[in-house]
Design a protein around this motif. Sequence first.
Motif, PDB file in Angstrom:
ATOM      1  N   LEU A 131      -0.735  -8.709  -4.994  1.00  0.00           N
ATOM      2  CA  LEU A 131      -1.101  -7.353  -4.572  1.00  0.00           C
ATOM      3  C   LEU A 131      -1.624  -7.359  -3.143  1.00  0.00           C
ATOM      4  O   LEU A 131      -1.317  -6.458  -2.361  1.00  0.00           O
ATOM      5  N   SER A 132      -2.410  -8.396  -2.780  1.00  0.00           N
ATOM      6  CA  SER A 132      -2.872  -8.490  -1.392  1.00  0.00           C
ATOM      7  C   SER A 132      -1.686  -8.575  -0.450  1.00  0.00           C
ATOM      8  O   SER A 132      -1.677  -7.944   0.614  1.00  0.00           O
ATOM      9  N   GLY A 133      -0.690  -9.371  -0.824  1.00  0.00           N
ATOM     10  CA  GLY A 133       0.487  -9.529   0.030  1.00  0.00           C
ATOM     11  C   GLY A 133       1.161  -8.194   0.268  1.00  0.00           C
ATOM     12  O   GLY A 133       1.468  -7.827   1.415  1.00  0.00           O
ATOM     13  N   ILE A 134       1.372  -7.443  -0.819  1.00  0.00           N
ATOM     14  CA  ILE A 134       2.020  -6.126  -0.679  1.00  0.00           C
ATOM     15  C   ILE A 134       1.166  -5.230   0.213  1.00  0.00           C
ATOM     16  O   ILE A 134       1.663  -4.555   1.121  1.00  0.00           O
ATOM     17  N   ASN A 135      -0.136  -5.258  -0.038  1.00  0.00           N
ATOM     18  CA  ASN A 135      -1.065  -4.401   0.691  1.00  0.00           C
ATOM     19  C   ASN A 135      -1.021  -4.682   2.198  1.00  0.00           C
ATOM     20  O   ASN A 135      -0.877  -3.768   3.021  1.00  0.00           O
ATOM     21  N   PHE A 136      -1.118  -5.954   2.564  1.00  0.00           N
ATOM     22  CA  PHE A 136      -1.112  -6.309   3.996  1.00  0.00           C
ATOM     23  C   PHE A 136       0.228  -5.968   4.639  1.00  0.00           C
ATOM     24  O   PHE A 136       0.290  -5.521   5.786  1.00  0.00           O
TER      25      PHE A 136
ATOM     26  N   LYS B  76       2.601   4.663  -0.148  1.00  0.00           N
ATOM     27  CA  LYS B  76       2.771   4.227  -1.530  1.00  0.00           C
ATOM     28  C   LYS B  76       4.238   4.049  -1.873  1.00  0.00           C
ATOM     29  O   LYS B  76       4.601   3.128  -2.604  1.00  0.00           O
ATOM     30  N   ALA B  77       5.085   4.942  -1.340  1.00  0.00           N
ATOM     31  CA  ALA B  77       6.519   4.786  -1.603  1.00  0.00           C
ATOM     32  C   ALA B  77       6.996   3.436  -1.069  1.00  0.00           C
ATOM     33  O   ALA B  77       7.673   2.674  -1.775  1.00  0.00           O
ATOM     34  N   PHE B  78       6.587   3.118   0.160  1.00  0.00           N
ATOM     35  CA  PHE B  78       7.001   1.843   0.754  1.00  0.00           C
ATOM     36  C   PHE B  78       6.433   0.664  -0.040  1.00  0.00           C
ATOM     37  O   PHE B  78       7.144  -0.291  -0.374  1.00  0.00           O
ATOM     38  N   GLY B  79       5.149   0.767  -0.369  1.00  0.00           N
ATOM     39  CA  GLY B  79       4.519  -0.303  -1.140  1.00  0.00           C
ATOM     40  C   GLY B  79       5.186  -0.475  -2.486  1.00  0.00           C
ATOM     41  O   GLY B  79       5.350  -1.600  -2.965  1.00  0.00           O
ATOM     42  N   PHE B  80       5.601   0.647  -3.073  1.00  0.00           N
ATOM     43  CA  PHE B  80       6.212   0.547  -4.395  1.00  0.00           C
ATOM     44  C   PHE B  80       7.561  -0.154  -4.326  1.00  0.00           C
ATOM     45  O   PHE B  80       7.912  -0.933  -5.214  1.00  0.00           O
ATOM     46  N   TRP B  81       8.304   0.115  -3.257  1.00  0.00           N
ATOM     47  CA  TRP B  81       9.567  -0.623  -3.082  1.00  0.00           C
ATOM     48  C   TRP B  81       9.288  -2.126  -3.030  1.00  0.00           C
ATOM     49  O   TRP B  81       9.996  -2.914  -3.645  1.00  0.00           O
ATOM     50  N   ILE B  82       8.253  -2.503  -2.299  1.00  0.00           N
ATOM     51  CA  ILE B  82       7.962  -3.939  -2.198  1.00  0.00           C
ATOM     52  C   ILE B  82       7.522  -4.476  -3.553  1.00  0.00           C
ATOM     53  O   ILE B  82       7.936  -5.556  -3.980  1.00  0.00           O
ATOM     54  N   TYR B  83       6.702  -3.675  -4.256  1.00  0.00           N
ATOM     55  CA  TYR B  83       6.313  -4.117  -5.596  1.00  0.00           C
ATOM     56  C   TYR B  83       7.552  -4.348  -6.456  1.00  0.00           C
ATOM     57  O   TYR B  83       7.650  -5.356  -7.172  1.00  0.00           O
ATOM     58  N   LEU B  84       8.524  -3.411  -6.395  1.00  0.00           N
ATOM     59  CA  LEU B  84       9.733  -3.577  -7.214  1.00  0.00           C
ATOM     60  C   LEU B  84      10.456  -4.858  -6.839  1.00  0.00           C
ATOM     61  O   LEU B  84      11.001  -5.563  -7.693  1.00  0.00           O
ATOM     62  N   MET B  85      10.437  -5.189  -5.544  1.00  0.00           N
ATOM     63  CA  MET B  85      11.095  -6.441  -5.132  1.00  0.00           C
ATOM     64  C   MET B  85      10.365  -7.649  -5.724  1.00  0.00           C
ATOM     65  O   MET B  85      11.002  -8.606  -6.169  1.00  0.00           O
ATOM     66  N   THR B  86       9.031  -7.602  -5.753  1.00  0.00           N
ATOM     67  CA  THR B  86       8.311  -8.741  -6.336  1.00  0.00           C
ATOM     68  C   THR B  86       8.593  -8.830  -7.834  1.00  0.00           C
ATOM     69  O   THR B  86       8.742  -9.919  -8.376  1.00  0.00           O
ATOM     70  N   ASP B  87       8.694  -7.658  -8.472  1.00  0.00           N
ATOM     71  CA  ASP B  87       9.055  -7.671  -9.885  1.00  0.00           C
ATOM     72  C   ASP B  87      10.478  -8.214 -10.040  1.00  0.00           C
ATOM     73  O   ASP B  87      10.784  -8.922 -11.001  1.00  0.00           O
ATOM     74  N   GLY B  88      11.317  -7.873  -9.068  1.00  0.00           N
ATOM     75  CA  GLY B  88      12.669  -8.416  -9.072  1.00  0.00           C
ATOM     76  C   GLY B  88      12.664  -9.935  -8.989  1.00  0.00           C
ATOM     77  O   GLY B  88      13.485 -10.603  -9.626  1.00  0.00           O
ATOM     78  N   VAL B  89      11.707 -10.487  -8.224  1.00  0.00           N
ATOM     79  CA  VAL B  89      11.608 -11.952  -8.149  1.00  0.00           C
ATOM     80  C   VAL B  89      11.288 -12.514  -9.533  1.00  0.00           C
ATOM     81  O   VAL B  89      11.866 -13.513  -9.972  1.00  0.00           O
ATOM     82  N   ILE B  90      10.368 -11.849 -10.241  1.00  0.00           N
ATOM     83  CA  ILE B  90      10.022 -12.320 -11.592  1.00  0.00           C
ATOM     84  C   ILE B  90      11.270 -12.329 -12.467  1.00  0.00           C
ATOM     85  O   ILE B  90      11.582 -13.328 -13.135  1.00  0.00           O
TER      86      ILE B  90
END
Lengths: 299, 201, 677
Positions: free
Chosen positions: C202-207, B22-36
């Motif tokens: 979300l799928s992208g992040i998940n994969f 989840k920590a790793f996934g959250f970093w990626i989520y923050l990057m996608t939010d950064g894209v926004i």
Amino acid sequence: MRISPPIRRCLAVAGAGALALGLAGCATSYAPILDPQGPVALGQRDIMFRAFGIMMIVVLPVFVLAAIFVWRYRASNAKARFEPEWESNGIDALTWIVPALIWATLAYHVWVYTHAFDPYKPLDPYVKPLEVQAVAQDWKWLFIYPEEGIASVNEIAFPAGRPVTFRITSDTVMNSFFIPALGSQIYAMAGMETRLNLLADRPGAFRGRNTQYSGDGFPDQHFAALSMTAEDFDAWVAKAKASGEGLDAAAYEALAKPSSKHPVTYYATVEPGLFGHIIARYDGAMAMTAMDHGGAAAE
Amino acid sequence: MSDAALPAGLEAEATAERIEDKAFGFWIYLMTDGVIFALLFATYVVMTVGTAGGPTGADLFNLTHTFGETMLLLVSSATFGMASVAAREGDRRAVLLWLVVTAALGVGFVIMEGLEFSGMIAQGAGPDRSGFLSAFFTLVGTHGAHVSVGILCILVMLAQIAARGLTPPVASRLFRLGLFWHFLDIVWIGIFSIVYLPGVL
Amino acid sequence: MFGRLTIEALPLYSAIAMGGALIVVFGTLAVMAAITWMRAWGYLWREWFTSVDHKRIGAMYVILALIMLVRGFIDAIMMRTQQAIAVNSDGYLPPDHFDQIFSSHGTIMIFFMAMPFLTGLINLVMPQQIGARDVAFPYINAMSLWLTASGAALVMVSLVIGKFSTAGWTAYPPYSGIDYSPYVGVDYWVWAVLLSGIGSTLSGINFLVTIIRKRAPGMKLMFMPLFTWTTLCTSVLMAFAFPAVTVVGVLLELDRVAGMHFFTSGDGGNMMNFANLLWIWGHPEVYILILPAFGIYSHTVSTFSGRKLFGYTSLVWATCAIAILSFTVWLHHFFTMGSSANVNSAFGIATMIIAVPTGVKVYDWLFTLYRGRIRFTVPMLYTIAFIVTFVIGGVTGVLLAFPPADYLMHNSTFLVAHFHNMLIPGALFGYFAGLNYWFPKMFGFRLDERWGKRSFWCWVVGFYLAFMPLYMLGFMGMPRRMEHYDVAAWQPYLVVAFLGAVLILVGLTFTIVQIVVSVRRRAELRDPTGDPWNGRTLEWATASPPAPYNFAVIPTVTGRDAFWTMKADGTAWRRPARYEDILIPRNSAFGPLIGAIAFVLGFAAVWHMWWLVALSAVLAAIVVIIRSSNDDTDRLLPAAEVERIETAWLAEVAAAPRPVDEPARGVPSAALPGAAT
């Protein structure tokens, strides 16, 4: 492989269709892109042909090799060599090098020909082009001839052999101005001006149109582009001048209302600066140019 | 299927792995939010000229007010940091206390932003006035909406910590919320230096 | 109370639209009645809708994709019919209806056919290929599925209540703005795209997290199967490109609802910014669609040539190069917007670079055939048809990347032919190959080969008939999206294109027949070993369909083609010394609940029922908070239960005959199922 009867029927229909297509193509085909009427369209078509030819260096081997490999290495062929671990660094390298070389060749062509066919570039610096201002409306085209002081709807005329410079805008949604026989289309956008330089080699009647979907009347949003001798062009101007109608602000507002299949109309006079006003009505403060092409701002 | 008693070792191992995922996934989520945010910034920059004869940034922005917002947000980041430190030490009361302070500062920020927005709208400089103002309200408002979601998450965290204590899953959520909160701080610094400063200078 | 929703929203304006609406309504009712009659609601709810198992989610994605493929294809053949007859006449569709059809066709095929198809196949296969038990975030996975489904449902509902957008699948303003498109169509488009777009991000992040963190021990990055590699690259693109479509959708909706001026003509708006933002998503999107297909071809070509993939390293680097380059070429979608020659040529050249790694890939697949033993199964036929047809699309793509040529061909049917040439033989054939290849993994039995081949031939020949004439029509100056026309010379080509569409209809029907026939012959087509094709990668090391945990013991990987190595070493299908307890995530109503709320939210927003928007937003927040506060999500599968499942399967493997399509020679006998106990 055995082909089952229903498939065979499908293939037969398909073959007949293809044949009909070929015959129709020979008999009635009219393909303005393949039969250019001016230097711009000609050059653009030729660069397309040349790029096509260059690409055949990597493309044709695909067809040939695919056919050979699929046939030769079919599982039922006991004579074929079977080397499941086979690799070749040489071929691997070639698959990168050859496409890369072709890319480099094409890239050179892109750079040179994109600059050569920049729609904004005057075709002949020594000849004063005919200026035509084109306005896209729902769903028709208005053409203003500022020097002649006339205007027309859904028909333009210009002398063969003389460059024409178009200044293009839209008084509605985004349109795209295109005369296929002469080449180069460009978007028409409200509050902005784009430019296009074209030339017709010989007299002839071509068709131009909006190619960017713009609503219900879009299919009929085409116009006649008439290339004529200098004398005929003068006569055409005189005909417009004799029409008696004037294009002032009120007449323009009436014209700008959506209409389909608008008949060809001529205006003997045009309110000065109309084109600039059409652009300016979308934006007082924001002098915007189309993308980064400087110097084409609203007046 | 009864699953009342999961073997403790297996469960702990699974939880630990999940927390790292989840920590790793959250970093990626923050990057996608950064894209926004990056695209909203780009849109804003493109649209600064689109004032359509309406007010410009210089007419509207008040650096003192913005400085106040900035301070609230920066201090809230520091107090969230204190909460994280307290969490590491397992001091549940301190965590709760610092989180309340953080949420309060966040609420203060959102109120200040609301005041700024309503003031602009009252003087006819709402988001429908010009392309420039649409871009301004959307960029800054998106950040404000993120802060509001962050506050909501803090409240949920308060409830979880109060009810369950700093169990590994709860602590990991606090860690990720911290990332989110600091991320919003960084975005705000971008807003301050790309929207407000050049707008006024 | 109902916003702008009135009785006027029913499609009473046209018999054809009414017919479409009735088909949707009665079709849905019929399916629901059938489920009720079979008393299957409880089973579906417990075993499927609430499932968080990646294989089931994958299967549901694929089913959604196939349903939407039918819908999108009906749109297509309606357009082809209209254009075949509408010369100097109005045809049978009024412009307003025709325009909705081409808009929904594009939107559905991209967002609700291709995206779910590839996401479904990835879900099904990728975790097994890397030796994992599930994706990293099974609950988010379920949420992605149901968000996508809610977006698809919005598009379907627009057939019955209100109208769909007429602005094309790209919805360029100012046409899509409130001044020119005041009714609900564009809002349907925006909300459908937004909901499914969030699901895709979300799928992208998940994969991405799954591939980086969940690989079996020993599986280095350069040991990963090609499909996993292309999934990795696609996931990066999904995670980082889809936010752009979220932004562009929200901004367009703010223009429409809140009177803002992002893309309006005048008032400081800038429509060109829309084109930039949309294609910053849109160009990576085409690689999102095609990279997974490239991965599938890499497996089918290698499996059915009976040899290892040629140029694995090149294929990996080419995939990465394509993914990165895909972010640098978006401007080629609007060369005709008046950019300077410098900008246009820079983007043209950047675009053409992509042809290099793509060319590399084509040659690597070709040389995988070389000195192989080619079995002409359905997936392999699609692969061969792809290789040959795809290069045609590649050539026309490079032509369009020439700005001066694009000035001629932009907005023409040549462009339409080009991107269908990439997306049908490129992407869709890949998905079909993947469906035929991995179907046994999904349901435990293979698809019928005869009907598969019939369907294949119709699709391929139909494709050529339907789209080659469109290339020619582009040369003849025919723009896309023409509801009628007055150039008689176009008609013969359009008639041929129509015949092609009819042939594709036959192909699509045969695909459905193939599935029905296979279900009926499922006992005969059963895949008892889990390895029906003599496969090379780890997804074939599990049972078909796999147990909920995939692998009783996580395999240790020592190289590429891990399962092939296991078969050669005789370690495949081996019983471990002892079985262990396994935790698996418990089913949850969270996914369908979020999907339902999202659907209500989107529908309410389309019709301006703001109270309902607020209510569903609050509900969604509450559901997410409850779900994310739950730390007790696993259930235990005791070792004894695992042992029971595994023992039964291994006994079947031992008893199984050799796979039907297996050639008699060329494979070490130890590698064959049944010889490994």
